[in-house]
Design a protein around this motif. Structure first.
Motif, PDB file in Angstrom:
ATOM      1  N   UNK A 149      -5.959   5.149   9.436  1.00 29.46           N
ATOM      2  CA  UNK A 149      -5.732   4.270   8.290  1.00 29.46           C
ATOM      3  C   UNK A 149      -5.647   2.818   8.759  1.00 29.46           C
ATOM      4  N   UNK A 150      -5.828   1.902   7.837  1.00 31.72           N
ATOM      5  CA  UNK A 150      -5.593   0.493   8.132  1.00 31.72           C
ATOM      6  C   UNK A 150      -4.134   0.274   8.536  1.00 31.72           C
ATOM      7  N   UNK A 151      -3.899  -0.767   9.333  1.00 28.87           N
ATOM      8  CA  UNK A 151      -2.522  -1.098   9.711  1.00 28.87           C
ATOM      9  C   UNK A 151      -1.711  -1.611   8.520  1.00 28.87           C
ATOM     10  N   UNK A 152      -2.367  -1.892   7.404  1.00 27.99           N
ATOM     11  CA  UNK A 152      -1.658  -2.355   6.205  1.00 27.99           C
ATOM     12  C   UNK A 152      -1.799  -1.368   5.038  1.00 27.99           C
ATOM     13  N   UNK A 153      -2.367  -0.183   5.300  1.00 23.52           N
ATOM     14  CA  UNK A 153      -2.705   0.757   4.219  1.00 23.52           C
ATOM     15  C   UNK A 153      -1.509   1.101   3.341  1.00 23.52           C
ATOM     16  N   UNK A 154      -0.343   1.274   3.946  1.00 29.07           N
ATOM     17  CA  UNK A 154       0.806   1.750   3.185  1.00 29.07           C
ATOM     18  C   UNK A 154       1.925   0.707   3.113  1.00 29.07           C
ATOM     19  N   UNK A 155       1.542  -0.563   3.259  1.00 28.60           N
ATOM     20  CA  UNK A 155       2.552  -1.626   3.163  1.00 28.60           C
ATOM     21  C   UNK A 155       3.131  -1.725   1.754  1.00 28.60           C
ATOM     22  N   UNK A 156       2.259  -1.624   0.739  1.00 31.84           N
ATOM     23  CA  UNK A 156       2.713  -1.793  -0.640  1.00 31.84           C
ATOM     24  C   UNK A 156       3.313  -0.510  -1.201  1.00 31.84           C
ATOM     25  N   UNK A 157       2.787   0.630  -0.763  1.00 28.28           N
ATOM     26  CA  UNK A 157       3.250   1.913  -1.301  1.00 28.28           C
ATOM     27  C   UNK A 157       3.123   2.982  -0.221  1.00 28.28           C
ATOM     28  N   UNK A 158       4.178   3.723   0.064  1.00 28.74           N
ATOM     29  CA  UNK A 158       4.115   4.741   1.115  1.00 28.74           C
ATOM     30  C   UNK A 158       3.221   5.905   0.695  1.00 28.74           C
ATOM     31  N   UNK A 159       2.775   6.706   1.661  1.00 27.96           N
ATOM     32  CA  UNK A 159       1.885   7.831   1.328  1.00 27.96           C
ATOM     33  C   UNK A 159       2.589   8.979   0.626  1.00 27.96           C
ATOM     34  N   UNK A 160       3.916   8.975   0.640  1.00 19.48           N
ATOM     35  CA  UNK A 160       4.671  10.068   0.024  1.00 19.48           C
ATOM     36  C   UNK A 160       5.365   9.603  -1.254  1.00 19.48           C
ATOM     37  N   UNK A 161       5.657  10.568  -2.115  1.00 17.92           N
ATOM     38  CA  UNK A 161       6.458  10.310  -3.305  1.00 17.92           C
ATOM     39  C   UNK A 161       7.538  11.377  -3.384  1.00 17.92           C
ATOM     40  N   UNK A 162       8.620  11.068  -4.079  1.00 20.98           N
ATOM     41  CA  UNK A 162       9.702  12.033  -4.273  1.00 20.98           C
ATOM     42  C   UNK A 162       9.577  12.658  -5.653  1.00 20.98           C
ATOM     43  N   UNK A 163       9.497  13.978  -5.695  1.00 20.96           N
ATOM     44  CA  UNK A 163       9.453  14.713  -6.956  1.00 20.96           C
ATOM     45  C   UNK A 163      10.572  15.750  -6.929  1.00 20.96           C
ATOM     46  N   UNK A 164      11.502  15.596  -7.840  1.00 25.16           N
ATOM     47  CA  UNK A 164      12.677  16.494  -7.888  1.00 25.16           C
ATOM     48  C   UNK A 164      13.403  16.530  -6.544  1.00 25.16           C
ATOM     49  N   UNK A 165      13.459  15.372  -5.896  1.00 26.66           N
ATOM     50  CA  UNK A 165      14.171  15.277  -4.633  1.00 26.66           C
ATOM     51  C   UNK A 165      13.395  15.745  -3.428  1.00 26.66           C
ATOM     52  N   UNK A 166      12.159  16.213  -3.627  1.00 29.88           N
ATOM     53  CA  UNK A 166      11.329  16.698  -2.518  1.00 29.88           C
ATOM     54  C   UNK A 166      10.197  15.724  -2.233  1.00 29.88           C
ATOM     55  N   UNK A 167       9.942  15.480  -0.956  1.00 29.23           N
ATOM     56  CA  UNK A 167       8.860  14.581  -0.557  1.00 29.23           C
ATOM     57  C   UNK A 167       7.529  15.321  -0.644  1.00 29.23           C
ATOM     58  N   UNK A 168       6.581  14.717  -1.342  1.00 28.69           N
ATOM     59  CA  UNK A 168       5.236  15.285  -1.445  1.00 28.69           C
ATOM     60  C   UNK A 168       4.222  14.186  -1.189  1.00 28.69           C
ATOM     61  N   UNK A 169       3.047  14.592  -0.776  1.00 28.31           N
ATOM     62  CA  UNK A 169       1.956  13.655  -0.569  1.00 28.31           C
ATOM     63  C   UNK A 169       1.490  13.146  -1.924  1.00 28.31           C
ATOM     64  N   UNK A 170       1.362  11.819  -2.049  1.00 24.72           N
ATOM     65  CA  UNK A 170       0.852  11.273  -3.306  1.00 24.72           C
ATOM     66  C   UNK A 170      -0.546  11.826  -3.574  1.00 24.72           C
ATOM     67  N   UNK A 171      -0.836  12.257  -4.793  1.00 21.24           N
ATOM     68  CA  UNK A 171      -2.120  12.902  -5.090  1.00 21.24           C
ATOM     69  C   UNK A 171      -3.329  12.063  -4.698  1.00 21.24           C
ATOM     70  N   UNK A 172      -3.256  10.743  -4.914  1.00 22.23           N
ATOM     71  CA  UNK A 172      -4.407   9.905  -4.578  1.00 22.23           C
ATOM     72  C   UNK A 172      -4.643   9.841  -3.074  1.00 22.23           C
ATOM     73  N   UNK A 173      -3.559   9.927  -2.281  1.00 18.06           N
ATOM     74  CA  UNK A 173      -3.700   9.944  -0.823  1.00 18.06           C
ATOM     75  C   UNK A 173      -4.277  11.286  -0.377  1.00 18.06           C
ATOM     76  N   UNK A 174      -3.795  12.364  -0.980  1.00 14.58           N
ATOM     77  CA  UNK A 174      -4.327  13.694  -0.666  1.00 14.58           C
ATOM     78  C   UNK A 174      -5.817  13.767  -0.966  1.00 14.58           C
TER      79      UNK A 174
END
Length: 208
Positions: A149-174
């Protein structure tokens, strides 16, 4: 869609650089207990499966090719046996990481075709890193190691999201991971036109 894809592989200096693994991934994790080791291996396997890539028991060249090192202090790295052979500029790197007060760093190695042949991940367990749940940390590192990935790819938004307290890969990243590993796509690219092809594969994934 091209505006969404291109920045993920456009570095801060403006260069477009893409690479995926060109060989099966063989992970090894240093400095964690058995429970954490299982969490990391599970996360890596999940991301590799998502990419429709492969894992293996051993790499014929390196033995293991995805090496994850945990430490409490960066000064511990030069004490790791033979690490200086894998990372020739280890001492200057340690100085750089200390000066930046960094808590993570990744180094990729590439084959003749430009595909990823090895990745070394260094994690310093400062208070911020220690506050992250093991499964979240494992999934985050797995996805950040599956592509260059770019060195700035996830500066604005991390690749993971929290759903019901569980970390999941954001669908667009997947979706990007899946599209990047499509057999029709190249293993490496340094031209932004690659982002157009990647966007086209993304469209097929999302609408197919």
């Amino acid at each position: 869609m091209i505006d969404d894809v291109a920045p993920l592989f456009t570095r801060a200096d403006g260069a477009y650089v893409f690479a995926r693994w060109g060989r099966p991934i063989v992970p090894v994790v240093f400095g964690v207990d058995e429970a954490s080791l299982a969490v990391f291996k599970g996360a890596i396997e999940a991301v590799v499966t998502l990419a429709n890539h492969q894992m293996a028991e051993t790499d014929p060249e390196l033995g293991a090719n995805l090496m994850i090192f945990f430490c409490q202090d960066w000064d511990e790295l030069p004490e790791v046996p033979h690490l200086d052979a894998l990372v020739p500029d280890l001492i200057p790197l340690v100085r750089k990481l200390k000066a930046a007060d960094a808590n993570q760093y990744r180094i990729f190695r590439f084959d003749e075709a430009g595909a990823i042949r090895a990745c070394f991940v260094f994690l310093r367990m400062d208070e911020h890193m220690a506050a992250v749940a093991a499964d979240t940390l494992a999934l985050s590192q797995a996805v950040q190691s599956i592509l260059l990935w770019s060195d700035t790819a996830f500066d604005a938004q991390p690749p993971l999201a929290l759903i019901d307290g569980n970390a999941v890969l954001r669908p667009e990243v997947a979706d990007v991971v899946r599209a990047a590993y499509d057999p029709v796509m190249p293993a490496a690219a340094q031209d932004a036109s690659h982002a157009l092809r990647l966007a086209a594969r993304l469209g097929m994934i999302r609408h197919g």
